[in-house]
Design a protein around this motif. Sequence first.
Motif, PDB file in Angstrom:
ATOM      1  N   VAL A 145      25.036   5.963  36.179  1.00  0.00           N
ATOM      2  CA  VAL A 145      26.004   5.247  35.342  1.00  0.00           C
ATOM      3  C   VAL A 145      27.426   5.676  35.678  1.00  0.00           C
ATOM      4  CG1 VAL A 145      26.851   4.973  32.971  1.00  0.00           C
ATOM      5  CG2 VAL A 145      24.403   4.762  33.456  1.00  0.00           C
ATOM      6  N   ALA A 146      27.631   6.981  35.864  1.00  0.00           N
ATOM      7  CA  ALA A 146      28.963   7.475  36.215  1.00  0.00           C
ATOM      8  C   ALA A 146      29.406   6.916  37.566  1.00  0.00           C
ATOM      9  CB  ALA A 146      28.965   9.003  36.250  1.00  0.00           C
ATOM     10  N   ALA A 147      28.507   6.921  38.555  1.00  0.00           N
ATOM     11  CA  ALA A 147      28.847   6.389  39.875  1.00  0.00           C
ATOM     12  C   ALA A 147      29.126   4.896  39.815  1.00  0.00           C
ATOM     13  CB  ALA A 147      27.707   6.670  40.847  1.00  0.00           C
ATOM     14  N   TRP A 171      24.594  -0.955  44.574  1.00  0.00           N
ATOM     15  CA  TRP A 171      23.559  -0.119  45.189  1.00  0.00           C
ATOM     16  C   TRP A 171      22.742   0.629  44.131  1.00  0.00           C
ATOM     17  CZ3 TRP A 171      23.449   5.355  45.084  1.00  0.00           C
ATOM     18  CH2 TRP A 171      22.369   5.918  45.761  1.00  0.00           C
ATOM     19  N   ALA A 172      23.412   1.203  43.133  1.00  0.00           N
ATOM     20  CA  ALA A 172      22.696   1.951  42.098  1.00  0.00           C
ATOM     21  C   ALA A 172      21.742   1.040  41.326  1.00  0.00           C
ATOM     22  CB  ALA A 172      23.690   2.615  41.145  1.00  0.00           C
ATOM     23  N   HIS A 211      27.791  -3.904  35.843  1.00  0.00           N
ATOM     24  CA  HIS A 211      26.847  -3.093  36.606  1.00  0.00           C
ATOM     25  C   HIS A 211      26.217  -1.988  35.744  1.00  0.00           C
ATOM     26  CE1 HIS A 211      28.945  -4.683  40.342  1.00  0.00           C
ATOM     27  NE2 HIS A 211      27.672  -4.990  40.514  1.00  0.00           N
ATOM     28  N   THR A 212      26.976  -1.463  34.784  1.00  0.00           N
ATOM     29  CA  THR A 212      26.406  -0.442  33.900  1.00  0.00           C
ATOM     30  C   THR A 212      25.290  -1.027  33.041  1.00  0.00           C
ATOM     31  OG1 THR A 212      28.486   0.796  33.834  1.00  0.00           O
ATOM     32  CG2 THR A 212      26.917   1.185  32.055  1.00  0.00           C
ATOM     33  N   LEU A 213      25.516  -2.212  32.477  1.00  0.00           N
ATOM     34  CA  LEU A 213      24.477  -2.853  31.666  1.00  0.00           C
ATOM     35  C   LEU A 213      23.252  -3.194  32.512  1.00  0.00           C
ATOM     36  CD1 LEU A 213      26.595  -5.260  29.412  1.00  0.00           C
ATOM     37  CD2 LEU A 213      25.616  -3.039  28.810  1.00  0.00           C
ATOM     38  N   LEU A 214      23.473  -3.668  33.731  1.00  0.00           N
ATOM     39  CA  LEU A 214      22.340  -3.954  34.620  1.00  0.00           C
ATOM     40  C   LEU A 214      21.550  -2.688  34.912  1.00  0.00           C
ATOM     41  CD1 LEU A 214      24.028  -6.368  37.209  1.00  0.00           C
ATOM     42  CD2 LEU A 214      22.250  -6.967  35.551  1.00  0.00           C
TER      43      LEU A 214
END
Length: 218
Positions: A7-9, A55-56, A186-189
């Motif tokens: 999440v941080a990345a 990517w994450a 992207h965080t929610l995904l």
Amino acid sequence: MRVPTAVAATALPALALAVLGSSHPAMLTPESAPWWRDLHLIGIVLFPLLALGPWAVVRASRPAGPVGWVLEGLTVVLGFVYAGFYTALDVLAGVGGGHQTMRLGPGPWVASLFEIADVVTVPGVYAYLAATVLAAVLALVRAPGAWRLLAAVGALFAVVGAWSFLTSHIYYPYGVATMVMLALGHTLLLVAATRRPATRRHRRATSPAPAEEAAATP
């Protein structure tokens, strides 16, 4: 990768760029040229890190087996394409344009640098959009049950943000909003893709365990 680290990345590079973009000069002038140049020097470090978001998500939601490795590898390649070509934009129009304006003042060389920068960046921003769409699709497939709704919201923010990124850069206000959308999307995904479906107990709480059943058998 642990979820908090992922999440941080995913979120921090985009949020850092949103903060940086809030001070992005609207126009390149002799007065704004020093910060224009220095801002894009910082951007050379931060912009490539945006590729960590898709990517994450793909790494967390890819299927097992060769297909999953291919999809993750494709995301990595798209990230490299984005990072390389978008860095060229920062170097040409950002660092180069700012430095030339500081040394020589306004002139045709600035428009020439902007022209080539706009051409070079096209493969990069489309590669980023493709990586984001891939991440959104995989997260929607992977997210279990009601978490799929969260993935849908994340997909909306991420894909709209990646589409806006095609033209917005980090100029205030649209570019700043674009970075916030990418961070949130992207965080929610990622959160939705890392959820696991709840397991159901097929035995009643009052049912005897197998060992107890064996012991009770005469």
